[in-house]
Design a protein around this motif. Structure first.
Motif, short mmCIF file in Angstrom:
data_model
loop_
_atom_site.label_atom_id
_atom_site.label_comp_id
_atom_site.label_asym_id
_atom_site.label_seq_id
_atom_site.Cartn_x
_atom_site.Cartn_y
_atom_site.Cartn_z
N MET A 67 5.25 73.55 -52.01
CA MET A 67 6.42 73.03 -52.71
C MET A 67 5.95 72.18 -53.88
O MET A 67 4.94 71.50 -53.81
N ASN A 68 6.74 72.18 -54.93
CA ASN A 68 6.40 71.41 -56.11
C ASN A 68 7.48 70.35 -56.34
O ASN A 68 8.63 70.67 -56.60
N PHE A 69 7.08 69.09 -56.26
CA PHE A 69 8.01 67.98 -56.41
C PHE A 69 7.93 67.34 -57.80
O PHE A 69 8.51 66.29 -58.02
N SER A 70 7.22 67.97 -58.72
CA SER A 70 7.04 67.39 -60.06
C SER A 70 8.36 67.10 -60.75
O SER A 70 8.54 66.03 -61.34
N ASN A 71 9.31 68.05 -60.70
CA ASN A 71 10.59 67.84 -61.37
C ASN A 71 11.40 66.73 -60.71
O ASN A 71 12.07 65.95 -61.39
N LEU A 72 11.35 66.65 -59.39
CA LEU A 72 12.06 65.59 -58.68
C LEU A 72 11.49 64.21 -59.05
O LEU A 72 12.24 63.28 -59.32
N ILE A 73 10.17 64.13 -59.10
CA ILE A 73 9.54 62.85 -59.47
C ILE A 73 9.87 62.52 -60.91
O ILE A 73 10.20 61.38 -61.23
N LYS A 74 9.80 63.51 -61.79
CA LYS A 74 10.11 63.26 -63.21
C LYS A 74 11.55 62.77 -63.38
O LYS A 74 11.82 61.86 -64.15
N LYS A 75 12.48 63.36 -62.61
CA LYS A 75 13.90 62.98 -62.70
C LYS A 75 14.10 61.51 -62.31
O LYS A 75 14.94 60.82 -62.88
N HIS A 76 13.36 61.04 -61.33
CA HIS A 76 13.51 59.68 -60.82
C HIS A 76 12.39 58.75 -61.26
O HIS A 76 12.25 57.66 -60.71
N SER A 77 11.60 59.17 -62.22
CA SER A 77 10.40 58.39 -62.56
C SER A 77 10.72 57.13 -63.35
O SER A 77 11.73 57.02 -64.02
N THR A 78 9.81 56.22 -63.20
CA THR A 78 9.83 54.96 -63.91
C THR A 78 8.38 54.59 -64.19
O THR A 78 7.47 55.24 -63.69
N ILE A 79 8.18 53.57 -64.96
CA ILE A 79 6.81 53.13 -65.26
C ILE A 79 6.44 52.00 -64.31
O ILE A 79 7.18 51.03 -64.15
N ILE A 80 5.29 52.17 -63.67
CA ILE A 80 4.70 51.09 -62.87
C ILE A 80 3.39 50.71 -63.55
O ILE A 80 2.82 51.50 -64.30
N LYS A 81 2.94 49.52 -63.30
CA LYS A 81 1.66 49.08 -63.84
C LYS A 81 0.65 49.03 -62.70
O LYS A 81 0.86 48.32 -61.72
N LEU A 82 -0.43 49.80 -62.83
CA LEU A 82 -1.52 49.77 -61.87
C LEU A 82 -2.51 48.72 -62.33
O LEU A 82 -2.90 48.69 -63.50
N ILE A 83 -2.90 47.85 -61.43
CA ILE A 83 -3.85 46.81 -61.77
C ILE A 83 -5.20 47.18 -61.18
O ILE A 83 -5.34 47.28 -59.97
N SER A 84 -6.16 47.42 -62.07
CA SER A 84 -7.50 47.78 -61.64
C SER A 84 -8.46 46.66 -62.04
O SER A 84 -8.46 46.22 -63.19
N ASP A 85 -9.23 46.21 -61.10
CA ASP A 85 -10.18 45.15 -61.40
C ASP A 85 -11.47 45.72 -61.98
O ASP A 85 -11.99 46.71 -61.49
N LYS A 86 -11.94 45.09 -63.03
CA LYS A 86 -13.23 45.43 -63.60
C LYS A 86 -14.29 44.62 -62.87
O LYS A 86 -14.00 43.55 -62.33
N GLU A 87 -15.50 45.11 -62.90
CA GLU A 87 -16.60 44.35 -62.32
C GLU A 87 -16.96 43.18 -63.23
O GLU A 87 -16.86 43.28 -64.45
N GLY A 88 -17.40 42.09 -62.60
CA GLY A 88 -17.88 40.95 -63.38
C GLY A 88 -19.26 41.25 -63.94
O GLY A 88 -19.89 42.25 -63.58
N TYR A 89 -19.72 40.39 -64.85
CA TYR A 89 -21.03 40.62 -65.47
C TYR A 89 -21.61 39.29 -65.95
O TYR A 89 -20.90 38.29 -66.09
N TYR A 90 -22.91 39.30 -66.18
CA TYR A 90 -23.59 38.15 -66.75
C TYR A 90 -23.61 38.31 -68.26
O TYR A 90 -24.05 39.33 -68.79
N ASP A 91 -23.13 37.30 -68.97
CA ASP A 91 -23.08 37.31 -70.43
C ASP A 91 -24.35 36.67 -70.95
O ASP A 91 -24.43 35.45 -71.13
N TYR A 92 -25.37 37.49 -71.18
CA TYR A 92 -26.67 36.98 -71.61
C TYR A 92 -26.67 36.46 -73.03
O TYR A 92 -27.52 35.66 -73.41
#
Length: 117
Positions: A1-26
């Motif tokens: 089954m393909n739910f792409s059209n159903l999702i598109k009909k009810h879609s909205t924008i969400i924000k995914l929060i992805s953490d970056k790795e820390g680093y040493y600033d030499y």
């Protein structure tokens, strides 16, 4: 089954929060710089948990009881359990994945708990 059209009909924008790795600033004496959260817009169908959902087998998880403030996210993308998202200016944490990829053209459903709940 393909739910792409159903999702598109009810879609909205969400924000995914992805953490970056820390680093040493030499260049600045080798000081540690913590990873910064980086929100990325993604299209998904988002629904409030229904009374039927709350009374069914998803009622309890490791984090306790779900509430009407929690949501279900329908998306064609692999997300990470524990990942933070922002929807309608509220932060949520992905707590469970229901994988329909084999039967529904890559569809994944995530349950997300409102942060602070």
């Amino acid at each position: 089954m393909n739910f792409s059209n159903l999702i598109k009909k009810h879609s909205t924008i969400i924000k995914l929060i992805s953490d970056k790795e820390g680093y040493y600033d030499y260049e600045n004496g080798g000081t540690w710089v913590s990873g910064q959260s980086e929100p990325v817009d993604e299209e998904a169908a988002v629904f409030q948990l229904s009374i039927k959902d709350l009374n069914s087998n998803i009622q309890y998880s490791e984090g306790g009881q779900y509430t009407r403030q929690d949501i279900k996210i329908y998306i064609h993308k692999k997300l990470l359990i524990g990942q933070k998202i922002v929807y309608k200016d509220n932060e949520f944490t992905l707590s469970e994945e229901i994988d329909y990829t084999e039967h529904a053209s890559g569809l994944r459903v995530y349950l997300a708990r409102r942060a602070g709940e």
